[in-house]
Design an enzyme around this catalytic site. Sequence first.
Site, mmCIF file in Angstrom:
data_model
loop_
_atom_site.group_PDB
_atom_site.id
_atom_site.type_symbol
_atom_site.label_atom_id
_atom_site.label_comp_id
_atom_site.label_asym_id
_atom_site.label_seq_id
_atom_site.Cartn_x
_atom_site.Cartn_y
_atom_site.Cartn_z
ATOM 1 N N SER A 156 0.331 -6.401 3.111
ATOM 2 C CA SER A 156 1.390 -5.424 1.316
ATOM 3 C C SER A 156 1.302 -6.458 0.122
ATOM 4 C CB SER A 156 2.091 -4.519 1.622
ATOM 5 O OG SER A 156 2.172 -3.923 1.253
ATOM 6 N N HIS A 157 3.022 -6.779 0.174
ATOM 7 C CA HIS A 157 3.311 -7.189 -0.681
ATOM 8 C C HIS A 157 3.873 -8.926 -0.376
ATOM 9 C CE1 HIS A 157 6.502 -5.730 1.800
ATOM 10 N NE2 HIS A 157 7.523 -6.156 1.277
ATOM 11 N N ASP B 218 1.318 -3.390 -5.397
ATOM 12 C CA ASP B 218 1.076 -4.760 -4.531
ATOM 13 C C ASP B 218 -0.317 -4.778 -4.375
ATOM 14 O OD1 ASP B 218 0.781 -2.437 -3.519
ATOM 15 O OD2 ASP B 218 2.160 -2.809 -1.817
ATOM 16 N N ASP C 7 -2.223 -4.328 -1.358
ATOM 17 C CA ASP C 7 -2.539 -3.824 -1.208
ATOM 18 C C ASP C 7 -2.849 -1.735 -1.532
ATOM 19 O OD1 ASP C 7 -0.098 -2.866 0.059
ATOM 20 O OD2 ASP C 7 -1.070 -2.150 1.489
ATOM 21 N N LYS D 72 1.495 6.364 1.102
ATOM 22 C CA LYS D 72 1.748 5.889 -0.530
ATOM 23 C C LYS D 72 1.020 5.524 -1.220
ATOM 24 C CE LYS D 72 5.155 1.859 0.355
ATOM 25 N NZ LYS D 72 5.138 1.340 1.828
HETATM 26 C C1 VG1 Z 1 9.422 -2.693 2.909
HETATM 27 C C2 VG1 Z 1 10.126 -1.226 2.490
HETATM 28 C C3 VG1 Z 1 9.835 0.075 3.475
HETATM 29 C C4 VG1 Z 1 8.481 0.370 3.248
HETATM 30 C C5 VG1 Z 1 7.282 -0.926 3.981
HETATM 31 C C6 VG1 Z 1 6.474 -1.217 3.853
HETATM 32 O O1 VG1 Z 1 9.865 -2.125 4.899
HETATM 33 O O2 VG1 Z 1 11.589 -1.191 2.599
HETATM 34 O O3 VG1 Z 1 9.909 0.857 2.300
HETATM 35 O O4 VG1 Z 1 8.210 1.031 3.839
HETATM 36 O O5 VG1 Z 1 8.216 -2.222 3.926
HETATM 37 O O6 VG1 Z 1 5.592 -0.951 2.805
HETATM 38 P P1 VG1 Z 1 11.319 -3.111 5.046
HETATM 39 O O7 VG1 Z 1 10.918 -3.715 6.990
HETATM 40 O O8 VG1 Z 1 10.439 -4.323 5.435
HETATM 41 O O9 VG1 Z 1 11.885 -3.025 4.809
HETATM 42 V V1 VG1 Z 1 3.937 -1.727 1.897
HETATM 43 O O10 VG1 Z 1 3.870 -1.876 0.731
HETATM 44 O O11 VG1 Z 1 4.843 -3.853 2.265
HETATM 45 O O12 VG1 Z 1 2.936 -1.881 2.986
HETATM 46 CO CO CO Z 2 1.718 -2.029 0.122
#
Ligand code: VG1
Ligand code: CO
Length: 564
Positions: free
Chosen positions: A116-117, A292, A294, A393
């Site tokens: 992801s990010h 981000d 993905d 999302k």
């Molecule tokens: C983070 C965010 C959460 C989101 C998750 C996955 O998790 O806070 O809101 O759903 O990333 O997003 P955490 O446990 O690091 O707070 V993505 O776009 O990285 O799949």
């Molecule tokens: Co993501």
Amino acid sequence: MSLTSVIVETTPFEGQKPGTSGLRKKVKVFMEKHYTENFIQCILNVLGDKVKGSTLIVGGDGRYFSKQAINIIIRLASANGVSKLVIGQLGLLSTPAVSSLIRRHNVLGGIVLTASHNPGGIRHDFGIKYNIENGGPAPDYVSDAVYEESKKITSYKTTPKLETDRLIDILGTYNFNVDGRDFVVEVIDSTADYVGLMKQIFDFPKLRTLIRGTEKRPPFNVLIDSMNGVTGVFVRKIFVEELGASPDNNVCRIVPLDNFGEIHPDPNLTYAKDLVDKVKANTSYDFGVAFDGDGDRNMIIGKNAFFVTPSDSLAVLANNLDCIPYFQKNGVHGFARSMPTAAAVDRVAEKLKKEMFEVPTGWKYFGNLMDAGRLSLCGEESFGTGSDHIREKDGIWAVLAWLSVIEHKNMSVEEILKEHWSIYGRNYFTRYDYEECESDAANQMMEHLENLIASPDLIGKTYTAHGKSYKISKVDNFSYVDPIDKSVAKNQGIRVLFEDGSRVIYRLSGTGSSGATIRIYIDSYEKKDVLADAQDMLKPLVRIALDISQLQKFTGLEKPTVIT
Ligand code: VG1
Ligand code: CO
């Protein structure tokens, strides 16, 4: 020619525990002999008999190691009795596109290759996530079962002679025979299905006139930043080819790179600073957005980089969904947000008389409510917004939704927000992230907070900073009972709630690949004073949040790495 599968002996790896959204580790960890194979085999083991004859979708954000991982998946899937893999060309599929494909093809699930990010490239992160048949991230009981398998795995099944070289580069259907069974790899256009879905949801001709302008209205000048992630291929198709945006002035960083050009593909004010600077510098831009890696997150800014918090973005969309054809047709059911997300949308739900849900952090907690027809729109403060068109999302969806609202209201982003606050009041929100702290220090701080909230003296205690006082009314560690399947998620974040409705929340991130990330979420509601600067407004609460947690003492950190 028929190929034969073989059984390879292996031993368990520690720590193959999926976090908030899949398993994320450094690339070099996934590269260890058997590491990726083990994890994929564990997913297949948990799926059990359903694997035989099944179809799975495979794709991801194209980060380094994706192709190697896809080759491993092809060989293991074929040996384990999967009938067909549908794979995005070059392995590229955004997370929302995978969700859409799972639903449209009505298949068993999908494997998403992304962290992801998190940054990508050989020195950075890789990730694997399993999505179930509703298109959403695996719920906790599936991830827990995968983790349990990973602790006892002794072998995996693969088809070593299946030639995967360049297989996913060219569109087409490739047939194999493994152990006497047919096995098909279908390499598809990454964008076609998703673009079709967006066209059903939104009024593309209207959005095109917004972007191109009309005799009466100048073009609405957007800047769309894919941050070198997978959305680039979707942005070109949707915004440039379909909606007539200029490839030179309206889009940037739209070629997916396997290391994201060495940036954090994380759309927030710190890591998407390039976009913010460009929109600030060129006042002809009316709108900016970044995604981000993905493609499931989005950050929206208006003219002069007027920042829209994700909590407000969700509330504004909730208030205006009826201008979007999908909702005109399907109606608007409930709304939901993750617990740390500010409650702006709750006020809209109240006014529109819709059901409202507060779930733990992570998109997997929205799925059951959507499947039950009780949830149409939801979001997280972490730049995630989406609806029940899929079960993830969806960054591009969020932009198209925002453009629909702007077209409909014929107002600027800032005007829309100000109007919204004048009706509903404003939830000031900020999040402080302390990335890559020492795990021990972070755990000790959380333990300290646990002990603190266990003490009965805390309720009624007043904290004062910068001349403002806040009295604690409630403390807990958030837990959630899913209204549909009654499953329970515990320890989802320590909450300190104050009498005036302000909140401070502490969580450890579940998406990092090393060390720990502490997140502190702070929000406070103002009915009248809606035009102040959020950081000024929240200064006293931030001080109090740091005092309560003693973060500096435990971690030695003076400053957060990211403030949003
Ligand atoms: C983070 C965010 C959460 C989101 C998750 C996955 O998790 O806070 O809101 O759903 O990333 O997003 P955490 O446990 O690091 O707070 V993505 O776009 O990285 O799949
Ligand atoms: Co993501």
